[in-house]
Design a protein around this motif. Structure first.
Motif, short mmCIF file in Angstrom:
data_model
loop_
_atom_site.label_atom_id
_atom_site.label_comp_id
_atom_site.label_asym_id
_atom_site.label_seq_id
_atom_site.Cartn_x
_atom_site.Cartn_y
_atom_site.Cartn_z
N UNK A 22 -61.43 3.65 -39.70
CA UNK A 22 -59.98 3.44 -39.75
C UNK A 22 -59.55 2.61 -38.54
N UNK A 23 -58.38 2.00 -38.58
CA UNK A 23 -57.90 1.25 -37.41
C UNK A 23 -57.83 2.11 -36.14
N UNK A 24 -57.43 3.35 -36.27
CA UNK A 24 -57.35 4.24 -35.10
C UNK A 24 -58.74 4.50 -34.52
N UNK A 25 -59.73 4.71 -35.40
CA UNK A 25 -61.10 4.94 -34.92
C UNK A 25 -61.66 3.68 -34.29
#
Length: 53
Positions: A22-25
């Motif tokens: 994901x973008x956050x990861x």
């Protein structure tokens, strides 16, 4: 007596495919890489470059 006789077996279960990134990861992993990088950041050359051909 072997060292393996006292240690129970270790079982590792791996996923069948790659996990979703994901973008956050991705941002978190990039931040870790930046923190681990020990490359000095230069402000610029200490003296002006000359063309010594």
């Amino acid at each position: 007596m072997s060292a393996n006789q006292n240690n129970p077996p270790c079982r590792v279960i791996l996923p069948g495919g790659l996990p979703e990134l994901t973008p956050a990861a991705a941002r978190a992993l990039l931040a870790v890489l930046i923190d681990l990088t020990e490359v000095p950041i230069l402000d610029g050359p200490e003296r002006e470059a000359t063309d010594d051909r």
